[in-house]
Design a protein around this motif. Sequence first.
Motif, PDB file in Angstrom:
ATOM      1  N   ASP A   1       0.849  -1.184   0.000  1.00 58.49           N
ATOM      2  CA  ASP A   1       0.000   0.000   0.000  1.00 58.49           C
ATOM      3  C   ASP A   1       0.886   1.236   0.000  1.00 58.49           C
ATOM      4  N   CYS A   2       0.989   1.898  -1.130  1.00 58.29           N
ATOM      5  CA  CYS A   2       1.890   3.041  -1.252  1.00 58.29           C
ATOM      6  C   CYS A   2       1.412   4.256  -0.463  1.00 58.29           C
TER       7      CYS A   2
ATOM      8  N   CYS B   1      11.337   6.081 -12.129  1.00 60.95           N
ATOM      9  CA  CYS B   1       9.983   5.869 -12.619  1.00 60.95           C
ATOM     10  C   CYS B   1       9.206   5.012 -11.620  1.00 60.95           C
ATOM     11  N   ILE B   2       7.950   5.357 -11.439  1.00 67.18           N
ATOM     12  CA  ILE B   2       7.050   4.567 -10.592  1.00 67.18           C
ATOM     13  C   ILE B   2       5.836   4.226 -11.435  1.00 67.18           C
ATOM     14  N   VAL B   3       5.492   2.946 -11.466  1.00 63.06           N
ATOM     15  CA  VAL B   3       4.296   2.486 -12.167  1.00 63.06           C
ATOM     16  C   VAL B   3       3.351   1.953 -11.101  1.00 63.06           C
ATOM     17  N   THR B   4       2.132   2.476 -11.082  1.00 62.12           N
ATOM     18  CA  THR B   4       1.183   2.080 -10.055  1.00 62.12           C
ATOM     19  C   THR B   4      -0.205   1.851 -10.648  1.00 62.12           C
ATOM     20  N   ASP B   5      -0.910   0.958 -10.044  1.00 63.41           N
ATOM     21  CA  ASP B   5      -2.295   0.696 -10.414  1.00 63.41           C
ATOM     22  C   ASP B   5      -3.126   0.986  -9.173  1.00 63.41           C
TER      23      ASP B   5
ATOM     24  N   ALA C   1       0.410   5.954 -13.835  1.00 64.18           N
ATOM     25  CA  ALA C   1      -0.717   5.405 -13.085  1.00 64.18           C
ATOM     26  C   ALA C   1      -1.804   4.983 -14.064  1.00 64.18           C
ATOM     27  N   PHE C   2      -2.353   3.811 -13.830  1.00 63.97           N
ATOM     28  CA  PHE C   2      -3.465   3.336 -14.640  1.00 63.97           C
ATOM     29  C   PHE C   2      -4.728   4.038 -14.151  1.00 63.97           C
TER      30      PHE C   2
END
Length: 97
Positions: free
Chosen positions: A5-6, A26-30, A78-79
């Motif tokens: 949980d960011c 880079c940060i990729v989050t959903d 972010a999606f």
Amino acid sequence: IIHGDCMLYETRQRARQAIGQNSFDCIVTDPPYGIREAMTSGEDDDSSLPPLTQLFYAMGRDRAMGEPLLKVGGRLVAFIPVRKGETLEECLPELQA
């Protein structure tokens, strides 16, 4: 890959520790579904805000404490669900200074 949980400071700290206390390029989050609705995070007073906005504020607090999660010039991916007839701009959170 950091799974957690960011919104929680401990998760963000664990992520920084995984790369030697540095910041990410880079940060990729959903974010959770309901990205536009308020949810309870349990960490701070931002729980009435949508999840992506909560993440922006959490990252801003980290940066203010000298612990940036994302490098200056880094990318946050972010999606974001967009319904038929909506534009992406309509779905993005608006941050107030």
